[in-house]
Design a protein around this motif. Structure first.
Motif, PDB file in Angstrom:
ATOM      1  N   GLN A  93       0.827  -1.209   0.000  1.00 24.79           N
ATOM      2  CA  GLN A  93       0.000   0.000   0.000  1.00 24.79           C
ATOM      3  C   GLN A  93       0.862   1.260   0.000  1.00 24.79           C
ATOM      4  O   GLN A  93       0.534   2.241  -0.667  1.00 24.79           O
ATOM      5  CB  GLN A  93      -0.905  -0.014   1.235  1.00 24.79           C
TER       6      GLN A  93
ATOM      7  N   GLU B  45     -10.218  -1.233   3.191  1.00 26.51           N
ATOM      8  CA  GLU B  45      -9.665  -2.085   4.249  1.00 26.51           C
ATOM      9  C   GLU B  45     -10.594  -2.204   5.457  1.00 26.51           C
ATOM     10  O   GLU B  45     -10.732  -3.278   6.031  1.00 26.51           O
ATOM     11  CB  GLU B  45      -8.308  -1.533   4.713  1.00 26.51           C
ATOM     12  N   HIS B  46     -11.242  -1.109   5.842  1.00 27.15           N
ATOM     13  CA  HIS B  46     -11.993  -1.096   7.100  1.00 27.15           C
ATOM     14  C   HIS B  46     -13.501  -0.957   6.924  1.00 27.15           C
ATOM     15  O   HIS B  46     -14.232  -0.964   7.918  1.00 27.15           O
ATOM     16  CB  HIS B  46     -11.508   0.054   7.993  1.00 27.15           C
TER      17      HIS B  46
END
Ligand SMILES: [Zn+2]
Length: 258
Positions: A79, A123-124
């Protein structure tokens, strides 16, 4: 510009973008963890050792270290160089396309917000208010000095936020579960503030088409089913970037054609 070859200008813009991308990585990592984005200095997430300045050079450090921490040999996430390279390319391209001015500043601030939201949502499954809410205010403030103008920006905020709010409400009433979060609503309001209502509808259309195609692919390959919640903010970020790039041409074409 006078004297400086344009290639050198773009290189400087890219280098500056890489440094900004490095800061965006810090935001992407720390905002969902409710950590300060200014303190302490960057550290290895595995062993906690603080990074020295030469381990913090965008892209180059990752390559020099071959993607590993010097102390614990922990793999550094891809990333980091990807976000840094993406931001560098965005700065160089925006400088080339817009030239210096308020519109360049507005587009770069907007682009940085989109990169952070894209990565955190992926991601979250989260779109932090600390990005979207100030983003609405900043986008509206810019609109007094540049595109799309404050009226289009204001309508963009209302239409962007309003359309998704109604869809989210309708979905909730029919399905009795949350399909879209308020984060998506605030994010599209922010997109409306920066791009105005026309391009916001283009962004929503692109995001919906993109989300549907990927969703169908996931179902077809049995990697997920309808319940698998795709992070819509990730698609909104892509849709908004697409709308900023091709939206004006698309709207022109549509108006002339029909
Ligand atoms: Zn380490």
């Amino acid at each position: 510009m006078d004297g400086i070859p344009s290639a050198v200008e773009r290189l400087i813009a890219a280098a500056f973008g890489g440094v900004v991308g490095s800061f965006l990585n810090v935001c992407i990592y720390r905002l969902p963890r409710h950590a300060s984005i200014v303190w302490p200095a960057s550290a290895c997430p595995q062993c906690g050792r603080s990074l020295s300045w030469y381990e913090n050079i965008p892209i180059l450090s990752f390559l020099a270290l071959r993607g590993r921490c010097r102390t614990c040999a922990n793999m550094i996430s891809w990333q980091y160089p990807i976000v840094e390279a993406l931001t560098a390319v965005m700065f160089a391209a925006a400088w080339w396309y817009y030239g210096p001015g308020v519109l360049l500043a507005s587009r770069l601030v907007f682009g940085c917000a989109l990169i952070v939201l894209f990565a955190i949502d992926l991601e979250h499954h989260l779109l932090p208010n600390v990005i979207t809410v100030p983003g609405i205010v900043v986008g509206f403030a810019f609109s007094f000095f540049t595109e799309p103008g404050w009226q289009a920006s204001l309508v963009g905020i209302i239409v962007g936020g309003g359309v998704l709010f109604l869809i989210a409400e309708a979905y909730y009433r029919v399905r009795r579960e949350e399909g879209l979060g308020m984060g998506d609503v605030k994010m599209l309001a922010m997109i409306g503030a920066f791009l105005g209502w026309k391009q916001t509808l283009v962004a929503l259309m692109l995001a919906s088409v993109g989300g549907s195609v990927i969703g169908l692919l996931l179902i077809a390959t049995r990697r997920g089913d309808m319940k698998y919640a795709l992070p819509f903010g990730t698609f909104l970020a892509l849709g908004a970037a697409g709308a900023a790039a091709i939206g004006p041409a698309l709207i022109d074409w549509y108006v002339v054609r029909w």
